[in-house]
Design a protein around this motif. Structure first.
Motif, PDB file in Angstrom:
ATOM      1  N   TYR A 126       0.816  -1.215   0.000  1.00 46.13           N
ATOM      2  CA  TYR A 126       0.000   0.000   0.000  1.00 46.13           C
ATOM      3  C   TYR A 126       0.848   1.264   0.000  1.00 46.13           C
ATOM      4  N   LEU A 127       2.069   1.158   0.514  1.00 41.97           N
ATOM      5  CA  LEU A 127       2.999   2.281   0.552  1.00 41.97           C
ATOM      6  C   LEU A 127       4.372   1.796   0.118  1.00 41.97           C
ATOM      7  N   LYS A 128       5.196   2.753  -0.335  1.00 43.65           N
ATOM      8  CA  LYS A 128       6.605   2.480  -0.597  1.00 43.65           C
ATOM      9  C   LYS A 128       7.419   3.244   0.428  1.00 43.65           C
ATOM     10  N   GLN A 129       8.528   2.657   0.831  1.00 39.12           N
ATOM     11  CA  GLN A 129       9.407   3.325   1.785  1.00 39.12           C
ATOM     12  C   GLN A 129      10.772   3.486   1.140  1.00 39.12           C
ATOM     13  N   SER A 130      11.371   4.637   1.357  1.00 37.93           N
ATOM     14  CA  SER A 130      12.682   4.933   0.796  1.00 37.93           C
ATOM     15  C   SER A 130      13.437   5.793   1.801  1.00 37.93           C
ATOM     16  N   ARG A 131      14.637   6.172   1.424  1.00 41.21           N
ATOM     17  CA  ARG A 131      15.457   7.035   2.280  1.00 41.21           C
ATOM     18  C   ARG A 131      15.960   8.185   1.420  1.00 41.21           C
ATOM     19  N   LEU A 132      15.975   9.377   1.994  1.00 45.61           N
ATOM     20  CA  LEU A 132      16.484  10.542   1.273  1.00 45.61           C
ATOM     21  C   LEU A 132      17.960  10.353   0.944  1.00 45.61           C
ATOM     22  N   ASP A 133      18.359  10.814  -0.259  1.00 42.83           N
ATOM     23  CA  ASP A 133      19.752  10.667  -0.704  1.00 42.83           C
ATOM     24  C   ASP A 133      20.688  11.693  -0.080  1.00 42.83           C
ATOM     25  N   SER A 134      20.109  12.776   0.418  1.00 43.66           N
ATOM     26  CA  SER A 134      20.929  13.839   1.008  1.00 43.66           C
ATOM     27  C   SER A 134      20.520  14.044   2.469  1.00 43.66           C
ATOM     28  N   PRO A 135      21.390  14.732   3.231  1.00 42.85           N
ATOM     29  CA  PRO A 135      21.047  14.956   4.633  1.00 42.85           C
ATOM     30  C   PRO A 135      19.689  15.631   4.742  1.00 42.85           C
ATOM     31  N   PRO A 136      18.896  15.271   5.665  1.00 43.20           N
ATOM     32  CA  PRO A 136      19.099  14.509   6.894  1.00 43.20           C
ATOM     33  C   PRO A 136      18.858  13.000   6.762  1.00 43.20           C
ATOM     34  N   TYR A 137      18.749  12.456   5.560  1.00 44.43           N
ATOM     35  CA  TYR A 137      18.637  11.019   5.328  1.00 44.43           C
ATOM     36  C   TYR A 137      17.444  10.378   6.039  1.00 44.43           C
ATOM     37  N   HIS A 138      16.337  11.086   6.099  1.00 40.60           N
ATOM     38  CA  HIS A 138      15.129  10.546   6.739  1.00 40.60           C
ATOM     39  C   HIS A 138      14.519   9.444   5.893  1.00 40.60           C
ATOM     40  N   ASP A 139      13.808   8.544   6.571  1.00 38.69           N
ATOM     41  CA  ASP A 139      12.970   7.583   5.859  1.00 38.69           C
ATOM     42  C   ASP A 139      11.741   8.325   5.355  1.00 38.69           C
ATOM     43  N   ILE A 140      11.356   8.050   4.121  1.00 34.93           N
ATOM     44  CA  ILE A 140      10.196   8.698   3.535  1.00 34.93           C
ATOM     45  C   ILE A 140       9.220   7.642   3.043  1.00 34.93           C
ATOM     46  N   PHE A 141       7.971   8.053   2.891  1.00 35.12           N
ATOM     47  CA  PHE A 141       6.937   7.181   2.384  1.00 35.12           C
ATOM     48  C   PHE A 141       6.353   7.792   1.128  1.00 35.12           C
ATOM     49  N   LEU A 142       6.092   6.933   0.141  1.00 32.60           N
ATOM     50  CA  LEU A 142       5.553   7.359  -1.135  1.00 32.60           C
ATOM     51  C   LEU A 142       4.356   6.481  -1.485  1.00 32.60           C
ATOM     52  N   MET A 143       3.529   6.965  -2.404  1.00 34.02           N
ATOM     53  CA  MET A 143       2.431   6.146  -2.914  1.00 34.02           C
ATOM     54  C   MET A 143       3.016   5.179  -3.926  1.00 34.02           C
ATOM     55  N   PRO A 144       2.489   3.957  -3.988  1.00 36.80           N
ATOM     56  CA  PRO A 144       3.026   2.989  -4.972  1.00 36.80           C
ATOM     57  C   PRO A 144       2.705   3.388  -6.397  1.00 36.80           C
TER      58      PRO A 144
END
Length: 105
Positions: free
Chosen positions: A87-105
């Motif tokens: 239902y969701l995609k999870q990724s990590r930002l490539d630049s600081p602060p490198y947070h985990d992010i959620f996206l729509m599939p």
């Protein structure tokens, strides 16, 4: 007449009484459980309202837990399940602060 019938009904009454007492303890303590559908709709609306391209959002489990009145661990578990279920995609930002992010599939 079967001699085990009264024993079975006494066991059923005992088990039912235990279930009711556990439910009373849960309700008395105010324990609430995370509803994944509500979590999904909340996160989807947060992502859709994002101004970033591609649309994504960093989710604060503490803030979401406060909104739903549950523990942050439950929110984290719910988010992980939504990612696993697709239902969701999870990724990590490539630049600081490198947070985990959620996206729509």
């Amino acid at each position: 007449m079967d001699d085990s019938a009264p024993l079975i009904s006494l066991n059923n009454i005992y088990i039912t009484g235990k279930i009711i007492s556990y439910m009373a303890v849960i309700l008395k303590r105010g324990v609430r459980f995370m509803d994944k559908n509500q979590l999904l709709h909340r996160v989807q609306s947060m992502i859709q309202s994002s101004t970033k391209r591609p649309k994504h959002m960093t989710i604060s489990t503490v803030k979401v837990a406060d909104i739903f009145g549950v523990k942050p661990e439950e929110v984290q578990k719910g988010l992980e399940e939504l990612v696993q279920e697709g239902y969701l995609k999870q990724s990590r930002l490539d630049s600081p602060p490198y947070h985990d992010i959620f996206l729509m599939p």
